[in-house]
Write a protein that holds these residues in place. Structure first.
Motif, PDB file in Angstrom:
ATOM      1  N   ASN A 469       0.821  -1.220   0.000  1.00  0.00           N
ATOM      2  CA  ASN A 469       0.000   0.000   0.000  1.00  0.00           C
ATOM      3  C   ASN A 469       0.852   1.266   0.000  1.00  0.00           C
ATOM      4  OD1 ASN A 469      -2.508  -1.210  -0.099  1.00  0.00           O
ATOM      5  ND2 ASN A 469      -2.746  -1.285   2.119  1.00  0.00           N
ATOM      6  N   ASN A 470       2.127   1.124   0.342  1.00  0.00           N
ATOM      7  CA  ASN A 470       3.012   2.285   0.391  1.00  0.00           C
ATOM      8  C   ASN A 470       3.649   2.620  -0.953  1.00  0.00           C
ATOM      9  OD1 ASN A 470       2.645   2.637   3.179  1.00  0.00           O
ATOM     10  ND2 ASN A 470       4.264   1.172   3.667  1.00  0.00           N
ATOM     11  N   ILE A 471       3.338   1.830  -1.992  1.00  0.00           N
ATOM     12  CA  ILE A 471       3.973   1.998  -3.293  1.00  0.00           C
ATOM     13  C   ILE A 471       2.959   2.525  -4.306  1.00  0.00           C
ATOM     14  CG2 ILE A 471       5.339   0.869  -5.081  1.00  0.00           C
ATOM     15  CD1 ILE A 471       6.632   0.866  -2.325  1.00  0.00           C
ATOM     16  N   ALA A 472       3.393   3.458  -5.165  1.00  0.00           N
ATOM     17  CA  ALA A 472       2.555   3.979  -6.248  1.00  0.00           C
ATOM     18  C   ALA A 472       2.830   3.197  -7.524  1.00  0.00           C
ATOM     19  CB  ALA A 472       2.829   5.462  -6.468  1.00  0.00           C
ATOM     20  N   TYR A 473       1.833   3.127  -8.402  1.00  0.00           N
ATOM     21  CA  TYR A 473       1.938   2.315  -9.609  1.00  0.00           C
ATOM     22  C   TYR A 473       1.516   3.119 -10.837  1.00  0.00           C
ATOM     23  CZ  TYR A 473       2.216  -1.434  -6.178  1.00  0.00           C
ATOM     24  OH  TYR A 473       2.591  -2.224  -5.108  1.00  0.00           O
ATOM     25  N   VAL A 474       2.004   2.696 -12.001  1.00  0.00           N
ATOM     26  CA  VAL A 474       1.649   3.320 -13.274  1.00  0.00           C
ATOM     27  C   VAL A 474       0.260   2.843 -13.682  1.00  0.00           C
ATOM     28  CG1 VAL A 474       2.250   3.476 -15.730  1.00  0.00           C
ATOM     29  CG2 VAL A 474       4.053   3.460 -13.994  1.00  0.00           C
ATOM     30  N   SER A 475      -0.563   3.739 -14.185  1.00  0.00           N
ATOM     31  CA  SER A 475      -1.897   3.337 -14.625  1.00  0.00           C
ATOM     32  C   SER A 475      -1.796   2.500 -15.893  1.00  0.00           C
ATOM     33  CB  SER A 475      -2.769   4.571 -14.890  1.00  0.00           C
ATOM     34  OG  SER A 475      -2.358   5.225 -16.076  1.00  0.00           O
ATOM     35  N   GLN A 476      -2.729   1.606 -16.064  1.00  0.00           N
ATOM     36  CA  GLN A 476      -2.742   0.754 -17.255  1.00  0.00           C
ATOM     37  C   GLN A 476      -2.929   1.586 -18.519  1.00  0.00           C
ATOM     38  OE1 GLN A 476      -1.965  -2.155 -17.986  1.00  0.00           O
ATOM     39  NE2 GLN A 476      -2.950  -2.575 -19.948  1.00  0.00           N
ATOM     40  N   ASN A 477      -3.754   2.611 -18.452  1.00  0.00           N
ATOM     41  CA  ASN A 477      -4.000   3.438 -19.628  1.00  0.00           C
ATOM     42  C   ASN A 477      -2.740   4.178 -20.057  1.00  0.00           C
ATOM     43  OD1 ASN A 477      -5.839   4.746 -21.602  1.00  0.00           O
ATOM     44  ND2 ASN A 477      -5.277   6.588 -20.451  1.00  0.00           N
ATOM     45  N   GLU A 478      -1.969   4.656 -19.090  1.00  0.00           N
ATOM     46  CA  GLU A 478      -0.727   5.358 -19.406  1.00  0.00           C
ATOM     47  C   GLU A 478       0.226   4.458 -20.173  1.00  0.00           C
ATOM     48  OE1 GLU A 478       3.050   7.394 -17.009  1.00  0.00           O
ATOM     49  OE2 GLU A 478       1.146   7.028 -15.981  1.00  0.00           O
ATOM     50  N   PHE A 479       0.348   3.212 -19.731  1.00  0.00           N
ATOM     51  CA  PHE A 479       1.221   2.267 -20.412  1.00  0.00           C
ATOM     52  C   PHE A 479       0.630   1.835 -21.751  1.00  0.00           C
ATOM     53  CE2 PHE A 479       2.021  -2.259 -21.323  1.00  0.00           C
ATOM     54  CZ  PHE A 479       3.389  -2.214 -21.563  1.00  0.00           C
ATOM     55  N   ALA A 480      -0.653   1.496 -21.762  1.00  0.00           N
ATOM     56  CA  ALA A 480      -1.278   0.953 -22.968  1.00  0.00           C
ATOM     57  C   ALA A 480      -1.326   1.976 -24.089  1.00  0.00           C
ATOM     58  CB  ALA A 480      -2.684   0.457 -22.646  1.00  0.00           C
TER      59      ALA A 480
END
Length: 876
Positions: A469-480
């Motif tokens: 929960n302490n980590i941020a992630y890249v959105s799928q739309n940004e990558f796709a």
């Protein structure tokens, strides 16, 4: 009624009969369900709009996975060498570090934007397989029995190292294979059966040699721990000899990857090995105690934190109690104390830290061997926390004092990754664990086992969820969205031109975009990048550093020399999902050849081929200038056989300079400007009016990036923020008579404007030199990543076939049917001396020591099979 009872007994009998399989299945499925449920809750693809991509997984590994898929499906030769790796580089050693996990083959079914779903599938499989392999180890050794195994296997699969490093997917197979190696080693030492140990150790070395190194150190510690169990010194000596022979056999079997990889490392990653070892502690050792609290991990721990090994309070207590377990020989317990102390010291003492990491300090993700310590502690706990184990009074008192002291100390620490609630939860789990160890269980052993299983699983699951929960992630739309556009543009270029060339662009998601889009370029980020590449790229004004290069600051000169035949720019400069990393108005004159909805594709008619005839003056050109544009000029003039003292670039004076809240100065470059009023903004504004339509370039020293923010005509331009050399930025083309205003705003109280100058490219001189070099191109008949054949007609005055292929021992050249010698020019590229006239040329690449390694592997495999089958090992 009797039928119902009979049926019930039949069900119980069936369950008991298949209990072993049921436990193994549960050990596999439970970690998958727990982590799969969390990923679904966080709406990670394919469950929602988020993704698993974060830090290196999003900035590096996902692109390597795309490369692997393209290599296996479309051009297998790139498994050995790829022109997508910077300007070109070997891939066998790179793949051995990043991609040799057999689970990666599943990615073949996940193209393009769906790659994130494939990554999740593989990650969940690794969680499950880790639990399964550890459950197998417990079953075969008898260290635990029944449903309690599920608790220990789940704690292993969800240990702190796995959670903190789930984004580093290249290492995770080690967690799966480690229990199999341990089981094989125990079988070797006690049953004189080496087959399993040799097999899985060899598999680990092929899968990831880096993790295998750490596991090999652990096997030596395990041997020392197990030897006291043997009957006498003679038996121990034979067992140790069998261990050495078996380990060497595994090395021999893996030689097909190890030998080429070791050589590749010596040319790349190995050049950064520490030459001096300091005897010092890296931090106060007691700080490690904070890692005994669940969820003790966040983003700040990635660059330089403490080791992650959390396995739950009860299992850590069980590991501690092993040292007081009188059911184990005193000599074995003393060795276990020494092994544990060695681990703890390795977590903070620099020489031991370097030993585990093969002589190199980790760049981010420190203490990468801590998964082995987690395994070690669970093994000790498994042998201690048997169904009949119960604390006596003095051990109970000892535990209360130890745990009370630990949490009292941790409560005083101010750490970003620990909250008060985490401390209270950790203390709660510790107290419950102690209580569990004091509960009488004769009347309800099954209920007690269920309590133990639930406690351990809840503990490690809480820790895992809190940490993630302490980590941020890249959105799928940004990558796709980005991936779709990049792949579409790359496909259009390749469909229109099947030749060998490079592609430049002014936008970037990662430095490994060429891997993701399957095209050749000048970008790369990887641990096995050969140092001459970033050295050269930095010398010509590109952002570069140890392990990365970016071709975002090219000029007309470098575009031509390095063969950047096509260029890609954004159609909409404001599109947020395609970050700008370069500014290239000198591409305005290029003709548009194709486009996608967001990308414009142009063709650079000035680009030279991968090899061309040139003057032999290039053989003697030394790098004697730190000015990147001067160096570019010298290279091109030397190749064309023109005097290098006739520069292609000339300094362009500014028409006016405006100083805002800083002192005035007659010279801009080399001056340190200071704010007059600390509370007001400050800037230096440089204005020049191009007198011609030539290209104009701005040079900026590396110290400037942290001192000022730069805008051109009040528009901030994209620029890589990570560079160590003076970079070159294109300002204008063609823009005769139109003012260009460069504004440098101070970020701090002062700023040193290092190497800030504007240069004009003499287009006429450039065209003349380019025309000379275009006379003798290598006409390619066939090409792959590892083989190029063609013909060339060298003109009078041209004594070399110059290539922009980085020089490497693996390249071999045949000219007119005869092997030819090569020269390394500019400290980077391969050049082939030859006389003027018509020549047939063949270049091919073979990873050094690949054939020798394959021969050793085959021989070792045959000998090992013979030895195992004939039971050659001496028995105690």
């Amino acid at each position: 009624m009797q039928k119902e009872k009979k049926g019930f007994r039949l069900v119980l009998s069936t369950i008991k009969k298949h209990q072993h399989s049921f436990i193994l299945w549960c050990s596999f499925l439970l970690p998958v369900i727990l982590m799969g449920g969390y990923f679904a809750y966080r709406q990670m693809a394919p469950f929602g709009p988020s993704s698993l991509l974060t830090v290196d997984l999003g900035q590096q590994y996902v692109d390597f996975f795309a490369y692997l898929r393209s290599a296996l499906l479309h051009h297998p030769s790139s498994l050995f060498y790829s022109f997508s790796k910077g300007l070109g580089g070997e891939m066998w050693g790179t793949n051995a570090y990043y991609l040799f996990s057999p689970l990666n083959l599943l990615l073949l079914f996940f193209p393009g934007k769906s790659l994130t779903s494939g990554i999740m599938l593989i990650l969940l499989l690794r969680y499950g397989l880790s639990g399964l392999s550890f459950a197998w180890l417990l079953t075969k050794t008898g260290w635990q029995k029944g449903f309690r195994i599920i608790a220990f296997s789940t704690a292993y699969a969800l240990n702190g190292w796995m959670i903190a490093n789930q984004l580093n997917m290249l290492w995770l197979d080690a967690l799966v294979i480690l229990p199999l190696i341990v089981g094989g080693l125990l079988r070797l030492l006690h049953e004189h059966r080496p087959g399993m140990y040799i097999t899985w150790l060899a598999v680990m070395m092929v899968d990831n040699y880096y993790m295998a190194w750490m596991i090999c150190i652990f096997t030596l510690l395990l041997v020392a721990w197990q030897l006291p169990q043997l009957v006498d010194w003679k038996a121990r000596g034979r067992a140790f000899l069998n261990y050495i022979i078996s380990s060497l056999a595994a090395v021999g079997i893996a030689a097909v990857t190890l030998l080429p990889t070791i050589y590749a490392l010596m040319q790349s990653k190995g050049t950064y090995t520490e030459n001096t070892v300091r005897s010092r502690f890296e931090y106060f050792p007691f700080k490690e105690l904070a890692k005994l609290v669940p969820g003790s991990f966040n983003f700040d721990q990635m660059p330089n934190g403490q080791p992650n090994f959390y396995i739950g309070a009860l299992l850590m207590i069980g590991a501690l109690l092993y040292f007081f377990n009188r059911q184990v020989k005193l000599s074995q317990r003393l060795i276990s104390v020494a092994v544990t102390a060695f681990f703890i010291l390795s977590f903070c003492y620099e020489p031991l830290d370097l030993l585990w990491h093969a002589g190199q300090f980790p760049v981010w993700y420190p203490y990468r061997f801590s998964f082995i310590f987690a395994c070690w502690c669970i093994i000790l706990a498994a042998q201690t926390l048997q169904p009949g184990y119960r604390l006596n009074r003095w051990l109970l008192l000892l535990l209360v004092l130890v745990i009370g002291g630990i949490f009292a100390y941790v409560s005083q620490l101010k750490l970003s990754y620990l909250s008060d609630s985490q401390r209270y939860i950790g203390l709660g789990f510790a107290i419950i664990s102690i209580v569990c160890l004091t509960i009488p269980r004769k009347d309800s052993p099954r209920l007690y086992d269920l309590l133990i299983v639930c406690l351990i699983i809840c503990d490690v699951t809480t820790s895992a969820y809190t940490s993630l929960n302490n980590i941020a992630y890249v959105s799928q739309n940004e990558f796709a969205s980005y991936t779709n556009q990049l792949n579409a543009a790359s496909t259009k270029i390749k469909h229109g031109d099947h030749g060998l060339y490079r592609v430049a662009k002014t936008f970037s998601r990662t430095k490994d975009d060429p891997f993701q889009g399957d095209f050749n370029s000048g970008d790369h980020f990887g641990s096995t990048l050969e140092p001459p590449i970033p050295d050269f790229m930095g010398a010509i004004g590109q952002p570069a550093g140890d392990g990365f290069v970016t071709y975002s600051n090219g000029t007309q000169v470098t575009d031509a020399l390095l063969g950047f035949k096509y260029t890609m720019t954004k159609r909409d400069s404001q599109a947020p999902q395609m970050p700008i990393t370069g500014y290239r108005p000198d591409w305005n004159h290029q003709a548009v050849t194709n486009f996608t909805s967001k990308i414009v594709i142009k063709k650079n008619t000035d680009a030279l081929p991968i090899a061309f005839g040139a003057s032999n003056e290039i053989l003697n050109l030394a790098h004697t200038t730190l000015d990147p544009l001067n160096y570019q000029s010298q290279i091109m003039q030397a190749l064309a056989g023109r005097p290098i003292n006739q520069p292609l670039f000339t300094v362009q004076n500014f028409n006016s300079v405006r100083f805002q809240n800083v002192q005035s100065a007659k010279q801009i470059t080399g001056t340190t400007f200071r704010k007059k009023d600390f509370l007001k903004p400050a800037a230096v504004q440089l204005k020049f009016i191009p007198p011609t339509n030539d290209s104009y370039y701005l040079t900026v020293g590396p110290n400037v990036k942290s001192a000022v923010s730069i805008s051109v005509n009040n528009k901030a331009f994209g620029q890589s923020s990570n560079y160590r050399d003076t970079v070159v930025v294109n300002l204008a083309h063609p823009q005769k008579g139109k003012p260009v205003i460069v504004t440098m705003r101070l970020k701090h109280l002062s700023a040193w404007l290092q190497n800030v100058s504007v240069y004009r490219l003499n287009q006429r001189s450039f065209n003349a030199s380019l025309k000379t070099l275009q006379q003798s191109p290598l006409k390619i008949n066939h090409h792959s990543n590892t083989k190029i054949t063609g013909t060339v007609d060298l003109k009078k005055g041209q004594g070399v076939l110059m290539t922009t292929i980085p020089a490497a021992k693996g390249w071999h050249v045949i000219v007119d049917g005869q092997p030819a010698n090569t020269k390394t020019v500019l400290g980077t590229f391969m050049a082939i001396p030859m006389s003027p006239g018509h020549h047939r040329v063949k270049l091919y690449f073979r990873p050094p020591f690949l054939i020798l390694g394959a021969f050793i592997s085959l021989l070792s495999l045959i000998l090992t099979i013979l030895i195992v089958n004939r039971r050659k090992f001496a028995k105690a």
